[in-house]
Design an enzyme around this catalytic site. Structure first.
Site, PDB file in Angstrom:
ATOM      1  CD  GLN A  20       4.363   5.203   3.290  1.00 17.05           C
ATOM      2  OE1 GLN A  20       4.498   4.716   4.393  1.00 17.05           O
ATOM      3  NE2 GLN A  20       3.372   4.865   2.494  1.00 17.05           N
ATOM      4  N   GLY A  61       0.805  -1.213   0.000  1.00 19.86           N
ATOM      5  CA  GLY A  61       0.000   0.000   0.000  1.00 19.86           C
ATOM      6  C   GLY A  61       0.838   1.263   0.000  1.00 19.86           C
ATOM      7  CB  THR A  62       4.360   1.774   0.848  1.00 15.28           C
ATOM      8  OG1 THR A  62       4.850   0.656   0.104  1.00 15.28           O
ATOM      9  CG2 THR A  62       4.145   1.337   2.275  1.00 15.28           C
ATOM     10  N   GLY A 105      14.624   3.885   3.220  1.00 14.91           N
ATOM     11  CA  GLY A 105      13.210   3.709   3.555  1.00 14.91           C
ATOM     12  C   GLY A 105      12.595   4.895   4.270  1.00 14.91           C
ATOM     13  N   PRO A 138       8.176  12.053  -4.787  1.00  8.78           N
ATOM     14  CG  PRO A 138       8.813  14.170  -5.524  1.00  8.78           C
ATOM     15  CD  PRO A 138       8.615  12.763  -6.004  1.00  8.78           C
ATOM     16  NE  ARG A 192      18.621   8.852  -6.437  1.00 10.57           N
ATOM     17  CZ  ARG A 192      19.292   9.864  -6.988  1.00 10.57           C
ATOM     18  NH1 ARG A 192      18.651  10.941  -7.362  1.00 10.57           N
ATOM     19  NH2 ARG A 192      20.594   9.772  -7.163  1.00 10.57           N
ATOM     20  CD  GLU A 212       9.222   0.085   9.923  1.00 17.26           C
ATOM     21  OE1 GLU A 212      10.255   0.083   9.243  1.00 17.26           O
ATOM     22  OE2 GLU A 212       8.962  -0.800  10.746  1.00 17.26           O
TER      23      GLU A 212
END
Lengths: 768, 328
Positions: free
Chosen positions: A658, A493-494, A721, A652, A648, A724
């Protein structure tokens, strides 16, 4: 050709040696000077139209001929033994096709010390029996016909109760999950004795529920001895391995598919019982079975963020230099160790600040409640609340600006392993961007009118997100010049699909729409690890790039012959291959692939190693402004400025998403979300009415002050990443802002109206 | 949810006949269905197990708002959304408009009826949990009294400590609204306040409305120069039942309070008319001193449980705030 690098890892404890294989690709990393045209652009999600039109197929949407619906009978008692179970009436109900229970299911090991259907039940919601029927309603009716005689056993609910010497044992051997995990460097006790300033406080965090929009569940179907599972999982390969192992099937006869995901947040990073139960029911019934948890089951038996109690001691000199950090952590593991990544609440104490004397001690505690499982930055969210609140308390004790205190104790290296960070200034950049965008000032006074007081707060964090080998991808070029990327990862879903497609398109020199990515299928994809630890983009992105680079090399070699030029003299951009310095000598990629068809260009790619001798980490800081109504205890988060160093930024829009989603979860964790368990062991709010998640009006204006600086030492794409990290600092930043506003320190999440009014009543603030 | 039969009569008499125990065609376990936003959740939780649902939306029962100057009649089947947006309600009975606007969500307000809202069952998490026997469901004690009672009653609790969940009810009580009911014996009209009574003894429900009675309509008397408001505190900004709510109505004569109504929601098993606060206000000079006295008086007799003492300062603050807003 890629070089295969095989490491032998000696376990040292007599068990079998492990081998780690890492392929080295030799690709030069994209760094800050590399001109990229597809990567870095805010493309909308490639699957967005499918989702908003309802065509996207989730685990529970699979409609197969003859599909049955399963429901699970769950323990009504927090601790009990099944004396007798009789499913005859349920089996006789018209429309029921299969029933499973402890009396009839195979003895499949589950958890470290249990069975798939065990006679001993350890929490309200533990699995007792399962039914597959023509409809969910019939299955529910059948469950009411299952007669179970339970022998109630003594039980315990809550951390403190479970730690009492006289507490009933959740299992033989007592309620401690194991000996405390202890970490020490230097001598924190001695440093605390000598420290001129000491903060010594105890903080607690609540049990929080993931509440994924799509619950756990799957659809299972057999074709002879071949099993296909559409499972709502963060790891198709881990589910395949577990299901094959428990059912005694070879792995190639189990296919696990996950095309779209309605949220996992860590709770779906392991194989759960439902997958095996559905497979067994389907085999018994001879028909496909759909087993989706309902909201209550989701909130009883599919994991939670463990509650913690943390005693934190900080020692510092008068100029704010930390001399000691000590944390004693107890956390509520629930009834079982379910596997997967547990909460490492200790970690943030060991790394976030430069400090020579650090001790952490962490112990898990069994209770008769649903088992804990990873939840978005597990441990770090809990640890950051305590540590970053304590740092704010230290800043107040020293009359120092909280940002200045953090900068004074800035860490440029991973002190656990003695390795410098690849981005030693990463957190500093976050502090600078967040503070500048927010307008952070030391001399700012709390403001507000009447009962409404405003305050500001901040908090920082570090986290992993480096990604790691192994992980693989393939790229194939079709005759018409379009490209397909195949990998066995999953998009939870990210936006993984979109980010990886951008990486492939960039390397292939193709416009985005000429590239399609396939994922989430063990039958067609190559291995990729669990989508967890904010690792997917940084693990699979470089593998996709390597596969695309290999295809690109072959494509340019073919084109070189056609253009009568050396491959090194060719440029590939936006689907066109040109000879450098000769603009009229050009071919579309499709011209090349069509001429060589039916030959198909194929590229294989692997994730290379992480850098030797350095630590790859992500960092961030958030500044928050709140308004507290001292009459009603209402906290309104007015604005959040979030700055996160994740290398990087590939897309965007997706990174902003997120950040926004994580801050929203952070607001919920800080202000309203809390599982409530009655003394009898029943969860009272296993629903979305009483378990309060934030609504749109609860979510503040969130400004993402992007850092967007490639970390070329991390991997070949320079991206790390972000899934989270942005959740970690939100709650302590809010609590610190509440203190700034009203002068009351709340050391317990959530900062509900109830808690705030009680604290305010005990400490009326001076009129502003 | 368990299987049930369904009927959709075309007249009120047929509906009442189906709801009346012992009458022809009735089986004693029929329940009326309007918006269904409460009843269906009770059925899904296995708390309500009717043998038949009687749809009352196709029998021409009063629905919508009728201006009867200087008053107003609101049909029982009127949705909360219709009330919330009605110009006359907003102009003359702001407490009612505000209470409907902060209830539930826009989606729920589009289907939930005002009669159903008044007659809804408590949201108590013990009552609603099928795994737990509680007094209100026929058990022998109230598990909330010594349990997780953060959301429970501070006034008038026992033997049941659940709170009345309605936002609309306190507003209608504060506005002195009447309810028109129809049952097997014909029609009767009672004050809305008289619809409610804390459960006790053999009556394990919060209302005095018979199970064979229909709440046809609500009549609002002339506003008569009164000002009114409804304030609510929730655990989040929207979409939650009240931790505490207050409906307040004031009629001022110059700077003197000529008439006052203070009705609390979310703190007692019924909408809680704060008579002592009203007495403290009537005849008093409008101003902070009177508001403070009223706020304190409103909580007279409060007996908080272990986890809900926070509701006292919360309710007091809402009363003070409501009165301030009405007098300025």
């Amino acid at each position: 050709m890629p070089r295969l690098h095989v490491d032998r890892l000696r376990s040292g404890d007599g068990s079998e040696d492990e081998y780690r294989v890492v392929e080295r690709t030799g690709l030069a990393a994209w760094d800050a000077t590399t001109a990229l045209t597809v990567v870095g652009r805010p493309y909308p999600r490639v699957e967005g139209a499918e989702k908003v039109t309802g065509r996207a197929c989730y685990a529970g949407d699979v409609r197969l001929a003859g599909l049955l619906h399963a429901r699970v009978l769950r323990s009504p008692l927090p601790h009990a033994r099944i004396r007798r179970i009789d499913t005859a009436a349920a089996e006789a109900l018209p429309g029921v096709h299969a029933v499973l229970g402890t009396h009839s299911a195979p003895a499949i090991r589950w958890y470290p010390d249990g069975l798939l259907f065990d006679r001993t039940l350890r929490f309200v919601g533990d699995e007792v029996a399962a039914v597959a029927a023509e409809s969910e309603e019939t299955a529910a009716d059948a469950l009411r016909l299952v007669a179970v005689e339970y022998e109630p056993l003594p039980f315990v609910v809550g951390l403190e109760a479970a730690l009492r010497p006289e507490a009933p044992p959740v299992r033989e051997g007592g309620n401690l999950v194991g000996p405390p995990k202890v970490y020490a460097r230097g001598d924190a006790e001695a440093a605390l004795r000598e420290a001129p300033v000491v903060i010594d406080e105890t903080y607690t965090t609540q049990t929080a529920l993931h509440n994924c929009l799509e619950p756990h569940g799957c659809t299972a179907t057999w074709d002879g001895e071949r099993l296909t599972l559409w499972d709502s999982t963060q790891s198709v390969f881990d589910v395949r391995e577990r299901v094959a192992e428990t059912l005694g099937l070879p792995e190639h006869r189990v296919r696990v598919i996950k095309h779209h995901m309605g949220g996992g947040f860590g709770s779906k990073q392991i194989a759960w019982k439902h997958a095996v139960i559905a497979a067994l029911l389907a085999r018994r019934a001879g028909r496909p079975v759909r087993l989706m948890l309902d909201r209550e089951a989701e909130n009883l038996a599919a994991g939670n963020r463990n509650a913690t109690r943390q005693r934190v001691r900080l020692g510092a000199t008068r100029d704010g230099t930390l001399t000691a950090i000590s944390a004693r952590i107890e956390q509520d593991t629930g009834a079982y160790l379910v596997g997967g990544e547990g909460s490492n609440t200790s970690a943030i104490y060991q790394t976030l600040y430069r400090c020579p004397n650090v001790t952490t001690e962490q112990v898990g505690v069994y209770t008769n409640t649903g088992p804990a499982v990873a939840f978005r930055a597990p441990g770090h969210v809990e640890g950051a609340f305590a540590l970053e609140s304590a740092m704010d308390e230290l800043a107040r004790a020293l009359d120092m600006d909280p940002l200045a205190l953090r900068l004074r104790n800035y860490a440029e290296a991973d002190q656990r392993r003695g390795r410098p960070y690849t981005t030693p200034d990463g957190l500093r950049l976050c502090y600078e961007r967040a503070a500048a965008e927010f307008g952070w000032r030391r001399d700012r006074r709390p403001s507000g009118q009447g009962s409404r007081r405003r305050g500001i707060g901040m908090a920082a964090h570090d986290w992993g997100g480096s990604g790691y080998p192994p992980g693989y991808a393939w790229v194939k070029l079709n005759g018409d010049g379009s490209a397909e990327v195949v990998t066995g990862t999953q998009d939870i879903g990210t936006g993984t699909r979109t980010g990886l497609t951008q990486i492939a398109a960039e390397e292939l020199g193709l416009p985005l729409e000429r590239v399609l990515l396939h994922l989430g299928d063990t039958a067609t994809g190559v291995y990729a690890p669990v989508s967890a630890g904010s690792a997917t983009q940084a693990t699979i992105g470089p593998a996709v790039r390597a596969a695309a680079a290999e295809a690109r090399r072959q494509l340019l070699e073919a084109a070189a012959t056609m253009l009568e030029a050396a491959p090194a003299d060719l440029q590939l951009r936006e689907g066109t291959i040109r000879v450098a310095g000769a603009p009229d000598r050009a071919l579309d990629v499709a011209d090349v692939t069509r001429r060589i068809a039916p030959h198909m260009i194929q590229g294989h790619g692997a994730r290379g190693p992480n850098p030797d001798g350095k630590a790859v980490r992500t960092f961030g800081a958030q500044c928050v402004e709140v308004e507290v109504d001292v009459d009603t205890g209402e906290v309104s988060v007015l604005r959040v400025v979030a700055s996160h160093e994740c290398g990087r930024i590939v897309n965007p829009t997706l990174v902003d998403s997120q950040v926004l989603g994580a801050v929203t979860q952070g607001v919920g964790f800080a202000l309203m979300e809390e599982r409530v368990v009655d003394a009898g062991g029943v969860v009272l709010n296993a629903n979305l009415e009483e378990y309060k998640v934030p609504t749109a009006p609860d979510v503040p204006a969130v400004v993402h002050a992007r850092v967007d600086r490639p970390d070329p030492e991390a991997n070949a794409t320079g991206a790390k990443g972000i899934g989270e990290p942005p959740l970690v600092p939100t709650a302590p930043a809010i609590a610190n802002a509440v203190f700034d506003a009203v002068g009351v320190r709340i050391r317990h999440t959530p900062l509900s109206r109830r808690r705030l009014l009680a604290a305010l009543a005990a400490h009326r603030p001076e009129p502003a | 949810m368990r299987p049930f039969a369904y009927a959709s009569p075309r007249t009120a008499d047929e509906i009442i006949a189906l709801l009346t125990p012992g009458s022809a065609g009735a089986d004693g376990a029929s329940r009326p269905l309007a918006g269904g936003t409460d009843l269906l959740t009770l059925m899904k939780a296995d708390v309500a197990t009717p043998s038949r649902l009687v749809d009352i939306k196709r029998a021409g029962l009063p629905k919508g708002i009728e201006e009867t100057p200087p008053g107003l009649v609101v049909g029982g089947l009127t949705t909360l959304a219709q009330i919330e947006t009605h110009p006359a309600v907003r102009a003359r009975y702001p407490a009612l408009a505000e209470a409907t606007a902060v209830a539930a969500t826009a989606q729920l307000r589009n289907v939930a009826t005002v009669a159903g809202n008044l007659l809804q069952r408590p949201r108590c998490w013990y009552f609603r949990n099928p795994r737990i026997a509680c007094w209100l469901k026929g058990g022998d004690h109230c598990p909330a009294r010594d349990g997780e009672n953060q959301l429970h009653a501070i006034l008038g609790g026992g033997p049941c400590h659940a709170v009345h969940p309605s936002d609309v009810a306190p507003a209608l009580v504060a506005l002195d609204a009447d309810a028109r009911l129809r049952g097997p014996g014909g029609e009767r009209t009672v004050p809305v306040e008289g619809l409610f009574a804390a459960p006790e003894g053999g009556r394990r429900r919060e209302t005095l409305v018979g199970s064979d009675e229909l709440l046809l309509a609500l009549r609002l008397p002339p506003a008569d120069g009164s000002r009114s408001t409804y304030l609510k505190s929730m655990d989040r900004k929207v979409w939650a039942f009240a931790l505490a709510g207050v409906a307040a109505r004031l009629r001022l004569d110059g700077r003197r309070v000529a008439e006052a109504r203070i009705v609390l929601g979310g703190v007692a098993p019924v909408p809680w008319r704060a008579h002592e606060a009203e007495r403290a206000l009537e005849g008093a000079e409008a101003g902070p001193a009177a508001w403070d006295r009223a706020a304190n008086a409103a909580l007279t007799g409060a007996a908080p449980l272990r986890h809900n003492a926070y509701k006292l300062p919360l309710a007091r603050a809402l009363v003070r705030r409501a009165l301030e807003s009405l007098a300025t």
